[in-house]
Design a protein around this motif. Sequence first.
Motif, PDB file in Angstrom:
ATOM      1  N   MET B 128      55.415 -10.292  44.826  1.00  0.00           N
ATOM      2  CA  MET B 128      54.374  -8.980  44.626  1.00  0.00           C
ATOM      3  C   MET B 128      52.996  -9.603  44.954  1.00  0.00           C
ATOM      4  O   MET B 128      52.379 -10.696  44.363  1.00  0.00           O
ATOM      5  CB  MET B 128      54.797  -8.402  43.474  1.00  0.00           C
ATOM      6  CG  MET B 128      54.379  -9.380  42.276  1.00  0.00           C
ATOM      7  SD  MET B 128      55.478  -8.840  40.662  1.00  0.00           S
ATOM      8  CE  MET B 128      57.101  -9.525  41.234  1.00  0.00           C
ATOM      9  N   ASN B 129      52.404  -8.666  45.306  1.00  0.00           N
ATOM     10  CA  ASN B 129      50.556  -8.630  45.159  1.00  0.00           C
ATOM     11  C   ASN B 129      50.162  -7.846  44.075  1.00  0.00           C
ATOM     12  O   ASN B 129      50.584  -6.786  43.660  1.00  0.00           O
ATOM     13  CB  ASN B 129      50.222  -8.187  46.525  1.00  0.00           C
ATOM     14  CG  ASN B 129      50.349  -9.179  47.572  1.00  0.00           C
ATOM     15  OD1 ASN B 129      49.757 -10.251  47.445  1.00  0.00           O
ATOM     16  ND2 ASN B 129      50.891  -8.560  48.671  1.00  0.00           N
ATOM     17  N   VAL B 130      49.553  -8.548  43.085  1.00  0.00           N
ATOM     18  CA  VAL B 130      49.158  -7.917  41.998  1.00  0.00           C
ATOM     19  C   VAL B 130      47.660  -7.777  41.807  1.00  0.00           C
ATOM     20  O   VAL B 130      46.839  -8.690  42.408  1.00  0.00           O
ATOM     21  CB  VAL B 130      49.485  -8.357  40.661  1.00  0.00           C
ATOM     22  CG1 VAL B 130      49.471  -7.749  39.381  1.00  0.00           C
ATOM     23  CG2 VAL B 130      51.121  -8.899  40.656  1.00  0.00           C
ATOM     24  N   THR B 131      47.211  -6.612  41.592  1.00  0.00           N
ATOM     25  CA  THR B 131      45.705  -6.179  41.262  1.00  0.00           C
ATOM     26  C   THR B 131      45.276  -6.049  39.945  1.00  0.00           C
ATOM     27  O   THR B 131      46.125  -4.829  39.306  1.00  0.00           O
ATOM     28  CB  THR B 131      45.103  -5.202  42.284  1.00  0.00           C
ATOM     29  OG1 THR B 131      45.192  -5.449  43.527  1.00  0.00           O
ATOM     30  CG2 THR B 131      43.641  -4.807  42.136  1.00  0.00           C
ATOM     31  N   TRP B 132      44.534  -6.465  39.450  1.00  0.00           N
ATOM     32  CA  TRP B 132      44.027  -6.174  37.982  1.00  0.00           C
ATOM     33  C   TRP B 132      42.621  -5.621  37.998  1.00  0.00           C
ATOM     34  O   TRP B 132      41.712  -6.389  38.874  1.00  0.00           O
ATOM     35  CB  TRP B 132      44.037  -7.414  36.930  1.00  0.00           C
ATOM     36  CG  TRP B 132      45.213  -8.031  36.649  1.00  0.00           C
ATOM     37  CD1 TRP B 132      46.122  -8.060  35.428  1.00  0.00           C
ATOM     38  CD2 TRP B 132      45.990  -8.970  37.531  1.00  0.00           C
ATOM     39  NE1 TRP B 132      47.032  -8.573  35.674  1.00  0.00           N
ATOM     40  CE2 TRP B 132      47.065  -9.236  36.871  1.00  0.00           C
ATOM     41  CE3 TRP B 132      45.717  -9.433  38.589  1.00  0.00           C
ATOM     42  CZ2 TRP B 132      48.006 -10.408  37.194  1.00  0.00           C
ATOM     43  CZ3 TRP B 132      46.770 -10.739  39.325  1.00  0.00           C
ATOM     44  CH2 TRP B 132      48.003 -10.853  38.277  1.00  0.00           C
ATOM     45  N   LYS B 133      42.569  -4.513  37.316  1.00  0.00           N
ATOM     46  CA  LYS B 133      40.859  -4.215  37.018  1.00  0.00           C
ATOM     47  C   LYS B 133      40.681  -4.839  35.481  1.00  0.00           C
ATOM     48  O   LYS B 133      41.506  -4.025  34.858  1.00  0.00           O
ATOM     49  CB  LYS B 133      40.801  -2.626  37.116  1.00  0.00           C
ATOM     50  CG  LYS B 133      40.824  -2.279  38.708  1.00  0.00           C
ATOM     51  CD  LYS B 133      39.921  -1.000  38.666  1.00  0.00           C
ATOM     52  CE  LYS B 133      40.026  -0.437  40.003  1.00  0.00           C
ATOM     53  NZ  LYS B 133      40.467  -0.796  41.279  1.00  0.00           N
ATOM     54  N   LEU B 134      40.079  -5.718  35.711  1.00  0.00           N
ATOM     55  CA  LEU B 134      39.881  -6.265  34.220  1.00  0.00           C
ATOM     56  C   LEU B 134      38.294  -5.980  33.796  1.00  0.00           C
ATOM     57  O   LEU B 134      37.688  -5.530  34.560  1.00  0.00           O
ATOM     58  CB  LEU B 134      39.748  -7.992  34.294  1.00  0.00           C
ATOM     59  CG  LEU B 134      41.089  -8.546  34.894  1.00  0.00           C
ATOM     60  CD1 LEU B 134      40.821  -9.985  34.861  1.00  0.00           C
ATOM     61  CD2 LEU B 134      42.284  -8.184  34.009  1.00  0.00           C
ATOM     62  N   GLU B 135      38.374  -5.614  32.440  1.00  0.00           N
ATOM     63  CA  GLU B 135      37.005  -5.200  31.833  1.00  0.00           C
ATOM     64  C   GLU B 135      36.433  -6.482  30.899  1.00  0.00           C
ATOM     65  O   GLU B 135      37.262  -7.023  30.158  1.00  0.00           O
ATOM     66  CB  GLU B 135      37.265  -4.083  31.004  1.00  0.00           C
ATOM     67  CG  GLU B 135      35.763  -3.482  30.527  1.00  0.00           C
ATOM     68  CD  GLU B 135      35.808  -1.990  30.449  1.00  0.00           C
ATOM     69  OE1 GLU B 135      36.949  -1.393  30.795  1.00  0.00           O
ATOM     70  OE2 GLU B 135      34.733  -1.553  30.281  1.00  0.00           O
ATOM     71  N   GLN B 136      35.370  -6.554  30.998  1.00  0.00           N
ATOM     72  CA  GLN B 136      34.608  -7.775  30.094  1.00  0.00           C
ATOM     73  C   GLN B 136      34.255  -6.940  28.833  1.00  0.00           C
ATOM     74  O   GLN B 136      33.421  -6.038  28.929  1.00  0.00           O
ATOM     75  CB  GLN B 136      33.306  -8.446  30.699  1.00  0.00           C
ATOM     76  CG  GLN B 136      33.750  -9.433  31.927  1.00  0.00           C
ATOM     77  CD  GLN B 136      32.578 -10.027  32.537  1.00  0.00           C
ATOM     78  OE1 GLN B 136      31.825  -9.255  33.010  1.00  0.00           O
ATOM     79  NE2 GLN B 136      32.462 -11.337  32.553  1.00  0.00           N
TER      80      GLN B 136
END
Lengths: 424, 164
Positions: B128-136
Motif C-alpha cells: 500500500m501507499n500511505v499518506t499521513w497528514k501530520l501535525e506538529q
Amino acid sequence: MSLDQTPGGIGTDDLVLNDRVKTPMYEDPALFNEEMEKIFGKVWVWVGHTSEVPDKGSFKLSHVGLQPVIISRDRKGEIHVLVNRCRHRAATVCEIKKGKTSSFQCPYHGWGYALNGELRAIPYTKGYNTDFDKKEFGLKQLKVGIFEGMIFASYNMDVEPLEDFLGNAKPWIKLFMKQGGGYPVKTLGEHQFKVPMNWKIQLENTTDAYHFPIVHKSFLQSLDGEATETFSFMDDDDGYVEDLGNGHSVMVMMPEFIDLDNDDGAPIPERFAELAEDLRKDYDEAQVRRLVRAVGGCGFNLNLFPNAACSLSFFRILRPVSVHETEIRHIAIGMDGGPAAANQMRMRIHEHFQGPMGFGSPDDAEVWERVQRGSAGGGEDIDVMVNRGLGLEKASDNGLPVGDISAETGMRSAYKMWKKVMEQ
Amino acid sequence: MKDFPAQTDVNLAAITEFLWMEADLLDAKEYDQWLQLWTGSGHYVIPVDKQGDDFANTLNIAYDNALMRDMRVKRLQGGFSISAAPPAESVRTVSRIVIDSVEGSLITVRAAQHVTEDKFGRQRSFAMNVTWKLEQTEEGLKIHDKIIRLLNSDGMLTSISYLF
Ligand code: FES
Ligand SMILES: [Fe+2]
C-alpha cells in the motif's frame, strides 16, 4: 463427468436430504465442475445492475460462473451480456473494469467488436477464405433478463422467462427497491473479498439469522441502544423465513421495515436525527420521514438462487472460483439524484458492517472459512445439518414452508432447487 | 515531484522515527497508545477508488472519524469478534518515506508499506501507499489524517482483522 462418478460415488439423492447435506457438497471438485455446468451454465445468474451501465456505450465487467463477461449498453440503449473472449483465439477483449467505449478491440490480432458483440473488423482479411462469415464470429451472447434494474444472464437460450424464475421473489424485489426513497436505485460502489470456502456456505449464510447474535456480537456492541433494539430479531417473535420456491427465500428480521412506504409514525431514531435535520432544509416532513426510512434500509434478506441476495440495504453477490474459493461482492446502493447527505449516510452504514474491514464481514469470513476447514477430508459419516425449524414450520399463502426467524428453511429451499437443477 | 521543504525543524529522521513508532505500535496491537497519536478531527481512510479524495461522497473500506476509530479499536480488543480473537499476526515495513509538503504546522508525508499477516498457518500480503497528514504540536507529532491506498483496493481483497 456425471454425479455417480464423484469420488464418493454418491448421487444427488444421497447428497441432499431434507434435513441435511453431505460434506462432499463443500469438498468435491468433480461436483463443483458439475455445478458450473448445470447451475451456473444454465439458470439465470445475477450479473449487474442497470445503474452500472447508465449510458449508451457504458460497459462493466462481470462473471457468470467461471467465465468473464462484459455487460454493455449498445447505441440503441439495449443491454447485452457478452462472453469476454475473442472468437479468434480466446484473448479477453476488455480488461477495464468499467467505463465507456464505442467498441471492443482484441489486443492480440486486432479483431474489433461492436457494443452488441457483432464482429465488425478484422485486420488483413485477405488471409481468410471468401467463405469466412463475420456474422458467425460475434462475441458469444448470453440471454439477458432485467427485473427492477437487476440484470440477470443465462447461457441457456431456452431458459424459462426471468419473471417465472423469480416467481414469488418478485414482490420482495419491488419492496427492496423502495430504498430509493422515490429516486431510482443506483449502485454506490462495492466491497470485494474472497474467502477460502465453497460457494454454498455463502448461499446458506444470507438466510441464517441464527448466527447473527453470536458472530456479530462485536458489531451489535458498537450500536446505540435503539439500533441494537432493531437488530434484536432473535429475541423477538415476529420474524420469519419463507421459502419462495425455485430456491429463493426471504428472511424477515424487522417486519416493521418490510414496506418502507408504510410509515408507522414512530419517532425518527436518534442516529438519524442529524440527517433528518439536514434534509428538513429541502424537504417537507413527510418526505424527510420517507427518506430517513429509505436510508435505514429494508428489514429483510431476500436470497435469490444461485448467486444473489438483496440483503437489508445492499446487494450481496457470490461467485464460485473453485470448490474451495468464493468471491463476494457487497454492492452499496443509494438514491440516484437523491440528497447527498442521504447517500453519504447509506455509505457510512455500509462501511460500518460490510467489506473486508467492516465490523461484520470479517467475522462472517472467519466462520465460513472455519466451516471449510472443518469439512476438510469430506467425510461422509458426518453430515451438515440444516434441520433447524423442521416440524415447526407453517405453510405460506403460496403453500410453501415458513419457519421462525432462525429456522433453516431458506437453506432447505436452496438445496431443494440445487437438487432439482443438478438432476436436469 | 514536489520540492523537499527547507525548514530545519521538519526533518526526515524525526518523521521516520514517528512513523516507525506508529508501525511498531500497530504490529504489537497497542491500539490504545495508537489512538493517542491522533489529533482528533481527521480521518483514518482506506478508499476503494484508487483515484480521488472526496472520501465522504464515495464508498470506502474504512472511513473512520475519532468515534469510529474508538469503536473499531474496542471491537478489535473486546474479545467478541471471532476474526480478531485471536487476530492475524502482522509484520510490516514502512519505507520510501517522502515529505510532500509543509504548510504551517501540517506536514504531508507519504510512504510505501508492506504488511504480511499470518493466521491458520497461511500468510497473506498487502502492499500500500500511505499518506499521513501530520501535525506538529507541543506534544510532538500527531496524526491528523491517514490515507491508506491498497494496491488492489478496488480488486478482490481478503478480510482484515487488524489495522494498517
Ligand atoms: S485472439 Fe483476438 S484477434 Fe486473435
Ligand atoms: Fe453474518
